[in-house]
Scaffold this motif. Structure first.
Motif, PDB file in Angstrom:
ATOM      1  N   PRO A   6      38.707  48.719  38.635  1.00 30.29           N
ATOM      2  CA  PRO A   6      39.396  47.531  39.161  1.00 30.29           C
ATOM      3  C   PRO A   6      38.452  46.415  39.588  1.00 30.29           C
ATOM      4  N   LEU A   7      37.225  46.756  39.985  1.00 28.43           N
ATOM      5  CA  LEU A   7      36.270  45.701  40.319  1.00 28.43           C
ATOM      6  C   LEU A   7      35.858  44.942  39.062  1.00 28.43           C
ATOM      7  N   THR A  10      38.645  42.632  38.228  1.00 23.18           N
ATOM      8  CA  THR A  10      38.650  41.453  39.107  1.00 23.18           C
ATOM      9  C   THR A  10      37.700  40.397  38.584  1.00 23.18           C
ATOM     10  N   TRP A  11      36.485  40.808  38.232  1.00 25.90           N
ATOM     11  CA  TRP A  11      35.487  39.847  37.739  1.00 25.90           C
ATOM     12  C   TRP A  11      35.848  39.318  36.362  1.00 25.90           C
ATOM     13  N   ARG A  13      38.720  38.677  35.363  1.00 23.14           N
ATOM     14  CA  ARG A  13      39.743  37.648  35.588  1.00 23.14           C
ATOM     15  C   ARG A  13      39.147  36.386  36.208  1.00 23.14           C
ATOM     16  N   GLU A  15      37.821  36.276  39.221  1.00 23.97           N
ATOM     17  CA  GLU A  15      38.104  36.289  40.648  1.00 23.97           C
ATOM     18  C   GLU A  15      36.911  36.832  41.439  1.00 23.97           C
ATOM     19  N   ALA A  17      35.450  39.407  44.282  1.00 24.38           N
ATOM     20  CA  ALA A  17      35.728  40.683  44.949  1.00 24.38           C
ATOM     21  C   ALA A  17      35.328  40.555  46.416  1.00 24.38           C
ATOM     22  N   ASP A  39      39.376  44.149  48.206  1.00 21.02           N
ATOM     23  CA  ASP A  39      39.222  44.700  46.858  1.00 21.02           C
ATOM     24  C   ASP A  39      38.440  46.007  46.881  1.00 21.02           C
TER      25      ASP A  39
END
Length: 253
Positions: A6-7, A10-11, A13, A15, A17, A39
């Motif tokens: 999921p990290l 996140t990156w 996308r 976004e 963390a 996150d």
């Protein structure tokens, strides 16, 4: 591949963390922080007081609330890195990485052959990831800390090391390396320039720049500087600050 960390997602996308730090060996505290919406929550085995037997239930609690469990290991030690990854950490932060060889050793401890030398035995990791496939298990984040004078001088080489996902600034140790008192920020331009140098090296090499912060205000400044992994709070610092605030409100009553 059936799993994406999921990290990493996140990156991917674009976004940031945002995370919390646990120095105390408490699964309850880790769980409470994870409920807030961070996150990731990092259990600190280097300067915190958590041991391996503490970290495993902490990671269970963190995962249960939807945050990514991360561990700062006490040293660049393949056996310890492998243990926390097998126990379900989705990322490690490795301290005192000063050379590209140091960085390559950290990467090798995180990756299975042929990418590295991690021994296969994902006792709990396969439950967290939902797969026993090494390709899925290899999605863990390898973060290395640059916090020494040599690390600062060789930061471009460290950032260029294949398999390094994050360079995480240790601002207090970096302060000491620069001849300054330990702090997360300084008015002295030497410290600010060193932090900016690390962030810029990350940008040049496509690596995530991470940093420790004292709170959301500093976190906002670091994000505006280009940091994409920001640890905003520390559990014990929150307790001390909250306790002192409430004691002050009570006054002399």
């Amino acid at each position: 591949m059936t799993f994406t960390n999921p990290l990493r997602a996140t990156w991917e996308r674009g976004e940031i963390a945002k995370g919390a730090w646990c120095a105390s060996p408490s699964a309850v505290v880790a769980e409470a922080l994870a409920t807030v919406g961070f996150d990731y929550v990092c259990a600190d085995m280097q300067h915190g007081v958590a041991d391996y037997s503490d970290v495993v239930p902490m990671m269970q609690a963190i995962s249960g609330q939807g945050a990514a469990p991360v561990v700062r290991v006490p040293a660049n030690d393949a056996a310890m890195i492998g243990r926390v990854l097998d126990a379900g950490a989705l990322g490690v932060i490795v301290p005192l990485v000063s050379t590209p060889d140091d960085a390559a050793r950290a990467v090798a401890a995180c990756r299975y052959p042929p990418l590295g030398g991690r021994s296969y035995g994902p006792v709990r990791a396969s439950t967290v990831v939902g797969s026993k496939d090494p390709v899925d298990l290899d999605q863990v984040i390898c973060g290395v800390m640059v916090e020494t004078q040599e690390g600062l001088e060789r930061v471009d080489e460290i950032a260029a090391t294949p398999g390094v996902d994050v360079i995480y600034v240790g601002p207090a140790d970096l302060s000491l390396a620069l001849g300054l008192p330990p702090a997360y920020e300084h008015e002295d331009a030497v410290h600010a320039e060193a932090v900016a140098r690390i962030q810029a090296a990350c940008d040049r090499h496509g690596v995530i720049a991470g940093v420790h912060c004292t709170g959301g205000e500093m976190g906002s400044r670091r994000i505006s500087q280009g940091f994409r992994m920001t640890t905003l709070v520390n559990d014990l610092a929150l307790v001390r600050a909250g306790g002192a605030h409430e004691l002050g409100l009570a006054g002399g009553a």
